[in-house]
Scaffold this motif. Structure first.
Motif, PDB file in Angstrom:
ATOM      1  N   LEU A 140       0.801  -1.222   0.000  1.00  0.00           N
ATOM      2  CA  LEU A 140       0.000   0.000   0.000  1.00  0.00           C
ATOM      3  C   LEU A 140       0.835   1.274   0.000  1.00  0.00           C
ATOM      4  N   VAL A 141       2.136   1.171   0.231  1.00  0.00           N
ATOM      5  CA  VAL A 141       2.971   2.378   0.350  1.00  0.00           C
ATOM      6  C   VAL A 141       2.830   3.313  -0.847  1.00  0.00           C
ATOM      7  N   PRO A 142       2.927   2.845  -2.102  1.00  0.00           N
ATOM      8  CA  PRO A 142       2.822   3.788  -3.235  1.00  0.00           C
ATOM      9  C   PRO A 142       1.500   4.553  -3.264  1.00  0.00           C
ATOM     10  N   SER A 143       0.388   3.859  -3.056  1.00  0.00           N
ATOM     11  CA  SER A 143      -0.904   4.547  -3.117  1.00  0.00           C
ATOM     12  C   SER A 143      -1.086   5.499  -1.938  1.00  0.00           C
ATOM     13  N   GLU A 144      -0.583   5.130  -0.760  1.00  0.00           N
ATOM     14  CA  GLU A 144      -0.699   6.011   0.398  1.00  0.00           C
ATOM     15  C   GLU A 144       0.136   7.274   0.224  1.00  0.00           C
ATOM     16  N   LEU A 145       1.295   7.157  -0.420  1.00  0.00           N
ATOM     17  CA  LEU A 145       2.117   8.341  -0.669  1.00  0.00           C
ATOM     18  C   LEU A 145       1.481   9.269  -1.691  1.00  0.00           C
ATOM     19  N   ASN A 146       0.601   8.742  -2.517  1.00  0.00           N
ATOM     20  CA  ASN A 146      -0.084   9.590  -3.494  1.00  0.00           C
ATOM     21  C   ASN A 146      -1.288  10.305  -2.908  1.00  0.00           C
ATOM     22  N   ASN A 147      -1.655   9.974  -1.660  1.00  0.00           N
ATOM     23  CA  ASN A 147      -2.718  10.719  -0.998  1.00  0.00           C
ATOM     24  C   ASN A 147      -2.248  12.143  -0.719  1.00  0.00           C
ATOM     25  N   PRO A 148      -3.157  13.103  -0.653  1.00  0.00           N
ATOM     26  CA  PRO A 148      -2.753  14.507  -0.441  1.00  0.00           C
ATOM     27  C   PRO A 148      -1.877  14.720   0.786  1.00  0.00           C
ATOM     28  N   ASN A 149      -2.202  14.072   1.938  1.00  0.00           N
ATOM     29  CA  ASN A 149      -1.383  14.294   3.133  1.00  0.00           C
ATOM     30  C   ASN A 149      -0.317  13.223   3.336  1.00  0.00           C
ATOM     31  N   PHE A 159       2.086   8.797  11.024  1.00  0.00           N
ATOM     32  CA  PHE A 159       3.365   8.768  10.332  1.00  0.00           C
ATOM     33  C   PHE A 159       3.174   8.603   8.824  1.00  0.00           C
ATOM     34  N   LYS A 160       4.232   8.930   8.111  1.00  0.00           N
ATOM     35  CA  LYS A 160       4.312   8.673   6.677  1.00  0.00           C
ATOM     36  C   LYS A 160       5.295   7.531   6.474  1.00  0.00           C
ATOM     37  N   PHE A 161       5.004   6.686   5.500  1.00  0.00           N
ATOM     38  CA  PHE A 161       5.808   5.494   5.251  1.00  0.00           C
ATOM     39  C   PHE A 161       6.349   5.551   3.833  1.00  0.00           C
ATOM     40  N   PHE A 162       7.658   5.285   3.686  1.00  0.00           N
ATOM     41  CA  PHE A 162       8.323   5.365   2.391  1.00  0.00           C
ATOM     42  C   PHE A 162       9.035   4.047   2.083  1.00  0.00           C
ATOM     43  N   TYR A 163       9.251   3.767   0.797  1.00  0.00           N
ATOM     44  CA  TYR A 163      10.108   2.647   0.417  1.00  0.00           C
ATOM     45  C   TYR A 163      11.559   3.028   0.689  1.00  0.00           C
ATOM     46  N   ASN A 164      12.394   2.005   0.901  1.00  0.00           N
ATOM     47  CA  ASN A 164      13.816   2.259   1.158  1.00  0.00           C
ATOM     48  C   ASN A 164      14.560   2.712  -0.091  1.00  0.00           C
ATOM     49  N   ASP A 165      13.916   2.606  -1.262  1.00  0.00           N
ATOM     50  CA  ASP A 165      14.561   2.990  -2.519  1.00  0.00           C
ATOM     51  C   ASP A 165      13.524   3.630  -3.431  1.00  0.00           C
ATOM     52  N   VAL A 166      13.827   4.825  -3.915  1.00  0.00           N
ATOM     53  CA  VAL A 166      12.860   5.551  -4.748  1.00  0.00           C
ATOM     54  C   VAL A 166      12.588   4.817  -6.056  1.00  0.00           C
TER      55      VAL A 166
END
Length: 437
Positions: free
Chosen positions: A245-254, A306-313
């Motif tokens: 879910l990380v990619p879609s959650e990062l595309n959310n406005p907040n 919190f915000k969650f990111f992948y370890n590699d862009v």
């Protein structure tokens, strides 16, 4: 051969007056085994490598060490290279499969006949409950995907260019226009290819984005297999769900992670350990919300925001449609770079020693990142991807509050170096040059 910064720290370990064993940790596929083999060939006449996954019988051989003589006898029987005192490196790979080896290395270091390196993935998960750590006998280095500077080295950019960039950053002077444009082009490539060594090597060899995306998907499959193998059975579905879910959650406005997306009605307390698992495995990075943008940040962080990111862009961009990745590569202005830029900055700051936080207030707005350096200075950071990078109401609001003692702020974006008042604007490719002083 990709040049990695960690090699300088390995050289320092080798020249230290008191030798310890060296443990290199990090997520899978970040290049740990490769750099150890390269370093070993460079510095030792003999290298004995023992891999606890490729040769599972080694686990039983070394899982119950009795004393140093017994350990050395087992070691001699397990390898097929000469063990010459003072000229041999013993390399224990994938030590998460044989946790006892990490504690037993104390006896081998005390013996002093050979040098020892250890490496493994998921050590933050597998060694969490280890009963004893050989303090004073084991040095540890973290390894990450290539940062942008290392990626540029792979593209033929000399170290003098980044020396110049550090001078521009220190003096708050614009980067030469030609150099700036070239680095922005390279940064677009970095956003798509990322820093996983296999992906970078492939791109250097043949320039194929399709091959890079195949490698990235294989790496994510390997991460999912690790979840299936090492996570507790009852947690596996949630952990995989969070990771996917990380990619879609990062595309959310907040960009804040929504727990209900993992499972309807889910509460944070139910899955807190699952997020921690992904962080401990090194495959994800978290930035926590804080109540106030002032020291100490850790004391005011909110565990459930919190915000969650992948370890590699590159793994993030590889999750998007191929057309999107190609648009990023071409610098298409219609692409929403917000989540991609923010993941890249999170990755750089994390790899350079910063714990990540952010600030979200109904009164003041949201700051993308807050970091605290070793001198207890808090630095607010905004990441902008469009032409309106000079609009940053949240940063203006918090910098205007004297009780926060912030002093200055940084904005990373598609711009050159400039300063306006207490805000410094930096090109997005400079994120990895911020020092944790």
């Amino acid at each position: 051969m990709l040049t990695r910064k960690v090699e300088n720290r390995m050289e320092a370990w080798l020249s230290a007056p008191k030798r310890t064993a060296l443990l290199i940790t990090g997520a899978r596929q970040t290049g740990k085994t490769y750099i150890i083999r390269y370093f070993a060939r460079k510095h030792y006449e003999h290298v004995a490598e023992l891999n606890f996954i490729e040769n599972p019988e080694l686990v039983s051989i070394f899982s119950k060490p009795r004393d140093v003589e017994n350990l050395l006898m087992r070691l001699e029987l397990a390898v097929d290279v000469p063990l010459v005192p003072g000229r041999t490196l013993v390399f224990f790979d994938e030590v998460q499969q044989c946790k006892e080896m990490v504690t037993a290395v104390k006896f081998l270091v005390d013996d002093g006949r050979f040098d020892y390196m250890l490496s493994g993935s998921l050590l933050g998960v597998e060694l969490e409950d280890m009963r004893s750590v050989p303090v004073g006998y084991l040095s540890e280095l973290d390894m990450y995907p290539l940062d942008f500077e290392e990626f540029c080295w792979s593209q033929g950019v000399g170290g003098n260019v980044f020396d110049m960039l550090r001078g521009c950053l220190a003096g708050r002077k614009p980067v030469d226009g030609f150099v700036h444009d070239r680095l922005m082009d390279l940064y677009a490539k970095y956003l798509v290819i990322g820093g996983m060594p296999a992906a970078v090597d492939s791109f250097v060899a043949n320039g194929s984005i399709s091959d890079v995306r195949t490698i990235q998907e294989n790496i994510k499959r390997e991460y999912r297999r690790d979840i299936s193998q090492y996570a507790k059975r009852e947690d596996r579905l949630h952990i995989r769900g969070i990771y996917d879910l990380v990619p879609s959650e990062l595309n959310n406005p907040n960009k804040r992670f929504t727990f209900a997306k993992v499972d309807k009605g889910l509460r944070f307390q139910t899955v807190a350990a699952d997020f921690d698992w992904l962080k401990a495995a090194g495959v994800a990075i978290a930035a926590y919300n804080v109540d106030e943008p002032c020291v100490p940040l850790e004391m005011s962080k909110e565990r459930n925001l919190f915000k969650f990111f992948y370890n590699d862009v590159g793994l993030l961009t590889g999750s998007f449609l191929k057309k999107t990745a190609l648009d990023v590569l071409d610098g298409n202005p219609d692409v929403n770079y917000g989540s991609i830029y923010e993941n890249a900055v999170a990755q750089e700051l994390h790899a350079h020693g910063f714990d990540l936080y952010y600030y979200n207030s109904k009164r003041f707005g949201e700051l993308d990142f807050l970091v605290q350096d070793r001198n207890d200075r808090v630095l607010p950071i905004e990441v902008k991807s469009g032409k309106s990078y000079k609009r940053h109401h949240a940063m203006d609001n918090v910098l205007a509050r004297p009780e926060y003692h912030l002093g200055t702020g940084l904005v990373f974006g598609p711009c050159n170096v400039s300063v306006e008042g207490v805000v410094t604007y930096l090109p997005i490719y400079m994120a990895g040059l911020v020092e944790n002083a």
